[in-house]
Each structure stands twice: as C-alpha cells, then as structure tokens.
Design a protein around this motif. Structure first.
Motif, PDB file in Angstrom:
ATOM      1  N   ILE A   1       0.898  -1.107  -0.438  1.00  0.00           N
ATOM      2  CA  ILE A   1       0.082   0.086   0.333  1.00  0.00           C
ATOM      3  C   ILE A   1       0.769   1.170  -0.159  1.00  0.00           C
ATOM      4  CG2 ILE A   1      -1.698   1.682   1.600  1.00  0.00           C
ATOM      5  CD1 ILE A   1      -3.099  -1.230   2.236  1.00  0.00           C
ATOM      6  N   GLU A   2       1.952   1.285   0.829  1.00  0.00           N
ATOM      7  CA  GLU A   2       2.727   2.397   0.546  1.00  0.00           C
ATOM      8  C   GLU A   2       3.576   2.688  -0.355  1.00  0.00           C
ATOM      9  OE1 GLU A   2       4.009   2.772   5.717  1.00  0.00           O
ATOM     10  OE2 GLU A   2       4.849   1.683   4.652  1.00  0.00           O
ATOM     11  N   THR A   3       4.055   1.469  -1.018  1.00  0.00           N
ATOM     12  CA  THR A   3       4.577   1.380  -2.668  1.00  0.00           C
ATOM     13  C   THR A   3       3.953   2.429  -3.301  1.00  0.00           C
ATOM     14  OG1 THR A   3       6.188  -0.161  -1.600  1.00  0.00           O
ATOM     15  CG2 THR A   3       6.271  -0.018  -4.251  1.00  0.00           C
ATOM     16  N   ARG A   4       2.087   1.412  -3.555  1.00  0.00           N
ATOM     17  CA  ARG A   4       1.554   1.730  -4.221  1.00  0.00           C
ATOM     18  C   ARG A   4       1.369   3.616  -4.034  1.00  0.00           C
ATOM     19  NH1 ARG A   4      -4.584   0.458  -3.669  1.00  0.00           N
ATOM     20  NH2 ARG A   4      -4.756   2.746  -2.941  1.00  0.00           N
ATOM     21  N   GLU A   5       1.114   4.183  -2.963  1.00  0.00           N
ATOM     22  CA  GLU A   5       0.879   4.964  -2.558  1.00  0.00           C
ATOM     23  C   GLU A   5       1.758   6.070  -2.810  1.00  0.00           C
ATOM     24  OE1 GLU A   5      -2.181   7.143  -1.415  1.00  0.00           O
ATOM     25  OE2 GLU A   5      -3.011   5.156  -1.728  1.00  0.00           O
ATOM     26  N   ALA A   6       3.473   5.960  -2.812  1.00  0.00           N
ATOM     27  CA  ALA A   6       4.306   6.566  -2.615  1.00  0.00           C
ATOM     28  C   ALA A   6       5.187   6.990  -5.221  1.00  0.00           C
ATOM     29  CB  ALA A   6       5.414   5.856  -2.291  1.00  0.00           C
ATOM     30  N   ARG A   7       4.388   5.976  -5.306  1.00  0.00           N
ATOM     31  CA  ARG A   7       4.110   5.587  -6.409  1.00  0.00           C
ATOM     32  C   ARG A   7       2.825   7.086  -7.244  1.00  0.00           C
ATOM     33  NH1 ARG A   7       5.140  -0.199  -8.319  1.00  0.00           N
ATOM     34  NH2 ARG A   7       3.164  -0.106  -7.369  1.00  0.00           N
ATOM     35  N   ALA A   8       2.043   6.376  -6.498  1.00  0.00           N
ATOM     36  CA  ALA A   8       1.141   7.676  -7.302  1.00  0.00           C
ATOM     37  C   ALA A   8       1.060   9.205  -6.618  1.00  0.00           C
ATOM     38  CB  ALA A   8      -0.864   7.601  -6.304  1.00  0.00           C
ATOM     39  N   ARG A   9       2.103   9.106  -5.669  1.00  0.00           N
ATOM     40  CA  ARG A   9       2.018  10.769  -5.392  1.00  0.00           C
ATOM     41  C   ARG A   9       3.058  11.321  -6.683  1.00  0.00           C
ATOM     42  NH1 ARG A   9       0.451  12.572  -0.519  1.00  0.00           N
ATOM     43  NH2 ARG A   9      -0.419  10.750   1.292  1.00  0.00           N
ATOM     44  N   ASP A  10       4.016  10.580  -7.015  1.00  0.00           N
ATOM     45  CA  ASP A  10       5.329  10.830  -7.675  1.00  0.00           C
ATOM     46  C   ASP A  10       5.281  11.338  -9.868  1.00  0.00           C
ATOM     47  OD1 ASP A  10       6.990   9.964  -5.927  1.00  0.00           O
ATOM     48  OD2 ASP A  10       7.562   8.321  -6.954  1.00  0.00           O
ATOM     49  N   ARG A  11       3.213  11.255  -9.487  1.00  0.00           N
ATOM     50  CA  ARG A  11       2.529  11.246 -10.218  1.00  0.00           C
ATOM     51  C   ARG A  11       2.140  12.954 -10.508  1.00  0.00           C
ATOM     52  NH1 ARG A  11      -0.488   5.955 -11.395  1.00  0.00           N
ATOM     53  NH2 ARG A  11      -2.591   7.731 -11.298  1.00  0.00           N
TER      54      ARG A  11
END
Length: 172
Positions: A60-70
C-alpha cells in the motif's frame, strides 16, 4: 475560444487525491483481521499473520508513493477535481474515510471520491447553433453519487467566461 483552451489545460491532472495514510494503522487492522479468524479457518500462525500484514502495508505504501510521484507530472486525467477544487492539506491529513474529510467532500465536491473513467468527449456538441468563435468541450465520467454539482459551481465561479452544463445520465 482561448479561455476554453486555457480551461482544458488547467483541468488536466493526474487524477489522484494525495490522502495521508497511516501505514501502522493499516498494518494493525490487517493483522487483527487475519489473526481473528476462528474455528479452524486461520491457516497462518500469529507470526505469519504479522508478516502478511507487514507485506500488505508495504504494498500500500509503495502504491501510494508511486501515485504521489505522478502529482505535478502526469496530466492523464482530462478533468481532475483535485486540480480544479483542491482538498486543503489539513483535510488530506485526516485520511479518506475521516468524517470531517467526507463532510468536506460532500460540501465542496458533492461526491466522496474523484470521478472515475474520465474522458474527453470528442463528440460533444453544443446541442444548438453556437456563436462564431465559441467552442464546446465535453467530458464523460462516472461517480458513485449523483453528481459533482458543488464542484462545478466552484469551477464556474473561477471561470466566469465559460458556461458549464452538467447532464447526468443514470445507469442502472
């Protein structure tokens, strides 16, 4: 026509709401759910349940970090409410399911999450003859609730030279 083009550019964004997440709370909730299985249904040891919960948290944290990077980079969503009527940081910090955050969304957006499957509709037409120099821009999307009318009202206030029409189509 220039204002319509400016709006189309300004409305684009990643289609992401940067909610704060509490990884530790997520991990604990998943652990409790996993370890609470009774009656022979649980096939993992307590240690295994802890490992599973940690793996969920990390994903979940990895997915959220990738989303924030966008954010600030991606313009994949042609009509991004978070770009047009941004949720204040203090509300984002509460999380997506906090009552105050949900109340803010209801009051300012009229819906509890971003519209889904947002598209720019190339077939959008004025429905009648339009004046020279005027254009039409159409979007299609789905929402869980009726409509984002409060958000559209705020957007119309910010873009007084444009006219906005919301045409809800119920799908049953």
């Amino acid at each position: 026509m220039a204002e319509l083009e400016a709006f189309a550019a300004a409305a684009r964004g990643p289609g992401i709401i940067p909610w704060e997440i509490n990884g530790a709370a997520i991990e604990e909730d998943i652990f409790i759910r996993a370890v609470s299985q009774t009656g022979g249904q649980r096939s993992l040891s307590v240690a295994g349940c802890r490992i599973l919960a940690r793996q969920f948290r990390e994903r979940i944290e990895t997915r959220e970090a990738r989303a924030r990077d966008r954010i600030g980079v991606s313009r994949a969503c042609p009509f991004d409410l978070q770009v047009l009527v941004p949720i204040p940081p203090a509300i984002l910090a509460l999380g997506h399911d906090h009552p105050t955050a949900l109340a803010w969304l209801s009051r300012h957006w009229g819906i509890s999450d971003l519209p889904r499957q947002v598209i720019l509709r190339p077939d959008a037409g004025p429905g009648r003859r339009q004046k020279a120099g005027h254009g039409v821009l159409g979007y299609g999307f789905f929402t869980a609730e009726i409509s984002p009318r409060p958000a559209l009202t705020k957007i119309a206030e910010a873009w007084p030279g444009l006219k906005f029409h919301l045409l809800p189509i119920a799908t049953d």
